[in-house]
Design an enzyme around this catalytic site. Structure first.
Site, PDB file in Angstrom:
ATOM      1  N   GLY A 259      46.889  76.817  39.980  1.00  0.00           N
ATOM      2  CA  GLY A 259      46.974  75.202  40.275  1.00  0.00           C
ATOM      3  C   GLY A 259      48.208  74.973  41.242  1.00  0.00           C
ATOM      4  N   ALA A 260      49.347  75.563  41.006  1.00  0.00           N
ATOM      5  CA  ALA A 260      50.531  75.260  41.896  1.00  0.00           C
ATOM      6  C   ALA A 260      51.643  76.465  41.480  1.00  0.00           C
ATOM      7  CB  ALA A 260      51.061  73.945  41.465  1.00  0.00           C
ATOM      8  N   GLU A 262      55.924  77.004  41.667  1.00  0.00           N
ATOM      9  CA  GLU A 262      57.116  76.287  41.437  1.00  0.00           C
ATOM     10  C   GLU A 262      57.963  76.935  42.259  1.00  0.00           C
ATOM     11  OE1 GLU A 262      55.872  78.183  38.931  1.00  0.00           O
ATOM     12  OE2 GLU A 262      57.415  79.145  37.782  1.00  0.00           O
ATOM     13  N   HIS A 293      55.528  68.980  36.232  1.00  0.00           N
ATOM     14  CA  HIS A 293      55.421  70.538  35.738  1.00  0.00           C
ATOM     15  C   HIS A 293      56.552  71.199  36.767  1.00  0.00           C
ATOM     16  CE1 HIS A 293      53.453  73.831  33.707  1.00  0.00           C
ATOM     17  NE2 HIS A 293      53.962  74.575  34.922  1.00  0.00           N
ATOM     18  N   GLU A 294      56.087  71.349  37.917  1.00  0.00           N
ATOM     19  CA  GLU A 294      56.645  72.242  39.040  1.00  0.00           C
ATOM     20  C   GLU A 294      57.978  71.818  39.146  1.00  0.00           C
ATOM     21  OE1 GLU A 294      54.634  74.788  39.210  1.00  0.00           O
ATOM     22  OE2 GLU A 294      52.847  73.981  38.256  1.00  0.00           O
ATOM     23  N   HIS A 297      60.435  73.336  36.688  1.00  0.00           N
ATOM     24  CA  HIS A 297      60.707  74.843  36.697  1.00  0.00           C
ATOM     25  C   HIS A 297      61.755  75.160  37.737  1.00  0.00           C
ATOM     26  CE1 HIS A 297      57.464  76.786  34.839  1.00  0.00           C
ATOM     27  NE2 HIS A 297      56.430  76.431  35.492  1.00  0.00           N
TER      28      HIS A 297
HETATM   29 ZN   LIG Z   1      54.618  76.543  35.558  1.00  0.00          ZN
END
Ligand SMILES: [Zn+2]
Length: 810
Positions: A259-260, A262, A293-294, A297
């Site tokens: 999804g992504a 970090e 979220h990222e 991280h």
């Molecule tokens: Zn993550």
């Protein structure tokens, strides 16, 4: 074979003080040039070790042909103390998202390349000690075609116009985990600014997207900047450690499998989250939580990094929790409602499969990196997130953050384990953190909280082994709230005074199966929409989904709840999740093929009823998206295409248009030529993928045969095209056409997976047919699983098997 725990421990004991000086030449079209000087200290004279380097050609070590290179590792013999080795190679680009990915934009012919890493894929980019606990500073220089721009982990230090050799030069990074290396190059459209956080540090920020998405990036720039700044400020308020990586780029990249990612200082996102059409409220909220979220991280994962993969949860559970918490603070209120009705319901399902594992496993439970891949699952993310939520509720926010900050201070730029985290928390509270960790993080499964009613009121009992702290909401006969109270429940039952309706865990503070008393359930199933609080309605809907999964609520009765309550629902997250679960999971796992069309029709009817009531626009958009995917009314959808607006006046933008085209194709209401005409009118990647899916959805044996040939016959299909064709092919309302392909999916799919490797395994597993299975198809799957199936594919198929057989009488 991937790196094992035993190998990683031996290498970490031998090697230290690693650094990389890296030059990449991205001007070639089928392969790129790589020159890496690796410096490190070795503990023992004459000891043997290795650098990983996958699938490279023309490999030279210190200027000579590499005699110790076997296609994946370069053998080294160490000198005691300082060592330096220089490796040169040419490495092919990939189109499957695992390595140096290349993408040609169909909209304008522009080319982009990006190092998509994560896990153990840095070895597909340059020669390295590819493990988390050999973090290293990286100095990067890039030669790129004219007109391109380049972003990477380090802060930009030299532009081609300023450098005598015409290269892009990046400042040396602090020590970073190798799985988080990145570089992204192409004619990016960029949006840059500077921002001073609460600590006064001024940082350069930027968002980048493909040139053909420049309008979309400009459209969303204000929001992307505002969310980025709000999250950044919130983290710097919570965390004592400053942001560590010099600059903060965020890039919407094509074809990313995650999804992504970090990556320190340069986060990559799959560019579908910068949609061509106006993003919906749900899409904006989910994007906000991914950004948060990222960014979490950058501390949980990049500043302090897990030592080995058993502590994936230490990064993912925290980032997931922080993602929802901080995006909520950044303005996307209701993020946790979305979590509790979508990701959390998937975590309950995951926790009842045979593949479940403790949120925090032992290192020996993850023998190699391939096994580690399987821990990037709903247990490490959503269950772990729920456990952290319960920890914060149980411990109090102040003690929790004090523990977190002690942890960062002790392990900044280093590696750490669960034991280190527990030590840090333990110093911040008098409560028994170690006992809590054993009960919650070292076990699998979840408890049940059961409410029963007698003349003295409602009694809550816990079946299980964990301590719980959660809120209980009470309501009168009219479902108007009468109170909310926080309680602790463990071995001893808790008695509550009588109320007409009682909902434990109303704020979704704990991870538990809920069984309401009969009177409360009856009242809620009649009039759920009257409950004012979104979070409580989400808990009740999640309970209804769980009841179906357990066989305690008939699918028809769940559809009855959808018919009665979904049209009146006020939370976009609940509308999207409940309708999505009904027309995807319910039909595939809980219905016979004959019952599917009627069930899909009931979902469409609920959307129509909701739209007829004239809801607010975000709800209208959510209902319209689902209607486009489920409506049996080809005249209605066909008119949308002609009018370019829906019957309720919403514009038919590209994503909605392609959903309607897909549905029309699956109903047999479009021809191949008409799909091609639509494709000709939309030259973007959305058009390419939309047309691929629509062709595969046509309900004819010829169309299915052609789609099948693309899926398993075409080695060159990109990861995204594979997903699109699969989604069109496996239509639960076309079981008569596709059932005969199920044995082929397993047998031919397995043969291809053995031939093509882990990234194909993952794609094939993710594209598991979402159609009702007959017993004979389950037997085929059972037979295949008795044989040799590689790790990643086995996990996907066993999980699917467990889901399919859970409520089936066999
Ligand atoms: Zn993550």
């Amino acid at each position: 074979m991937s790196l094992t725990l035993v190998e990683a421990r031996a290498r970490a004991a031998l090697v230290s003080d690693v650094s990389y000086d890296l030059t990449l030449d991205l001007t070639g079209r089928d392969a790129y040039g790589c020159r890496a000087t690796v410096r490190f200290t070795a503990a023992t004279e004459g000891a043997e070790t290795f650098l990983e380097l996958a699938k490279a050609r023309e490999v030279l070590v210190d200027g000579l042909p590499a005699t110790t290179y076997d296609g994946r590792r370069i053998g080294l013999v160490c000198a005691a103390g300082s060592n330096e080795v220089t490796v040169e190679a040419r490495i092919p680009y990939v189109t499957d998202g695992d390595g140096m990915h290349t993408f040609t934009d169909p909209a304008d012919g522009e080319v982009y390349v990006g190092a998509y890493v994560g896990m153990d894929l840095c070895q597909r980019i340059f020669p390295c000690f590819d493990q988390n606990d050999l973090k290293a500073p990286v100095s990067l220089t890039v030669l790129a075609p004219p007109g391109w721009s380049v972003v990477a982990n380090g802060r930009l230090a030299g532009h081609p116009d300023q450098e005598a050799d015409g290269r892009w030069r990046f400042g040396t990074t602090p020590p970073i985990p190798l799985p988080m290396f990145t570089v992204c190059a192409g004619p990016w459209h960029s949006f840059r600014w500077e921002h001073a956080g609460p600590d006064g540090q001024v940082l350069p920020f930027a968002w980048h997207a493909r040139a053909s998405l420049s309008g979309q990036l400009d459209r969303d720039a204000d929001e992307l900047r505002a969310v980025t700044e709000a999250c950044y400020d919130e983290y710097l308020t919570m965390f004592a450690e400053p942001f560590a990586f010099g600059s903060f780029d965020q890039v919407f990249v094509p074809g990313l499998n995650w999804g992504a990612l970090e990556n320190p200082g340069c986060v990559t996102y799959r560019d579908e989250i910068l949609p061509v059409g106006t993003p919906t409220e749900g899409e904006r909220r989910r994007r906000g939580s991914v950004i948060a979220h990222e960014m979490a991280h950058q501390w949980f994962g990049n500043l302090s990094t897990m030592t080995w993969w058993e502590d994936t949860w230490l990064q993912e559970s925290f980032a997931d929790y922080m993602g929802y918490r901080v995006s909520d603070a950044a303005g996307f209120t209701g993020a946790f409602v979305d979590f509790s009705i979508s990701a959390k319901t998937r975590a309950y399902a995951a926790d009842e499969r045979r593949s479940t594992h403790p949120v925090a496993p032992e290192p020996e439970d993850v023998a190699d990196v391939d096994e580690a891949f399987n821990n990037f699952d709903s247990i490490s993310y959503a269950k772990g997130n729920s456990a952290i939520q319960q920890l914060v509720t149980w411990l109090g926010d102040e003690a929790f953050l004090a523990g977190v900050n002690a942890y960062f201070a002790r392990h900044r730029f280093g590696n750490a384990t669960l034991a280190d985290f527990v030590d840090a928390l333990d110093g911040a509270t008098d409560r028994d953190v170690r006992g809590w960790v054993e009960a919650w993080l070292r076990t699998t499964g979840f408890d049940t909280i059961r409410a029963t009613r007698d003349d003295d009121g409602v009694l809550l009992t816990r079946e299980g082994s964990r301590p719980h702290r959660f809120s209980v909401a009470t309501y009168g006969d009219d479902l108007v709230a009468t109170g909310s109270t926080m309680i602790d429940l463990s071995d001893e039952p808790v008695r509550l005074p009588g109320a007409a309706v009682v909902v434990p865990n109303a704020g979704n503070e704990t991870f538990v199966r809920l069984r309401l008393d009969a009177a409360s359930w009856s009242a809620l199933s009649q009039d759920l929409a009257s409950i004012a609080d979104d979070s409580t309605r989400a808990v009740v809907w999640a309970t209804a989904i769980d009841l179906v999964r357990c066989g305690d609520l008939a699918p028809e009765d769940f559809l009855g709840l959808v018919t009665r309550h979904a049209p009146r629902e006020r939370s976009v997250a609940i509308v999207e999740s409940v309708l999505g679960w009904a027309h995807r999971t319910l039909v595939a796992h809980h219905l016979s093929p004959a019952a599917v069309p009627d069930a899909v029709g009931q979902v469409a009817a609920a959307c129509e009823t909701g739209l007829a009531a004239g809801p607010e626009e975000p709800i209208a958009v959510a209902l319209t998206r689902t209607l486009a995917a489920t409506s049996p009314d080809s005249l209605l959808l066909g008119k949308w295409l002609v009018d370019r607006q829906t019957h309720t006046g919403l514009p038919v933008e590209p994503d909605l248009r392609w959903t309607a085209i897909h549905r029309l194709a699956s109903l047999g209401a479009l021809t191949t030529e008409e799909i091609d005409e639509e494709r000709a009118g939309d030259g973007t990647i959305v058009g390419v993928l939309g047309a691929a899916g629509a062709h595969a959805a046509l309900p004819t044996p010829e169309a299915k045969a052609a789609a099948w040939e693309r899926l398993l016959g075409d080695d060159g299909l990109s990861n995204r095209e594979f997903e699109a064709v699969s989604a069109g092919f496996w239509d639960p309302e076309q079981t008569a056409l596709v059932h005969d392909y199920l044995p082929h999916y397993f047998h031919e799919g397995l043969a291809e997976a053995l031939r093509r490797g882990a990234s194909f395994e993952e794609r094939l597993g993710k594209s598991f047919p979402p159609v009702p299975f007959a017993d004979e198809h389950l037997t085929v799957l059972e037979d295949v699983l008795r044989g040799d199936v590689p790790t990643v594919l086995r996990r996907a198929w066993e999980d699917a098997y467990d889901d399919l057989t859970r409520t089936r009488a066999r």
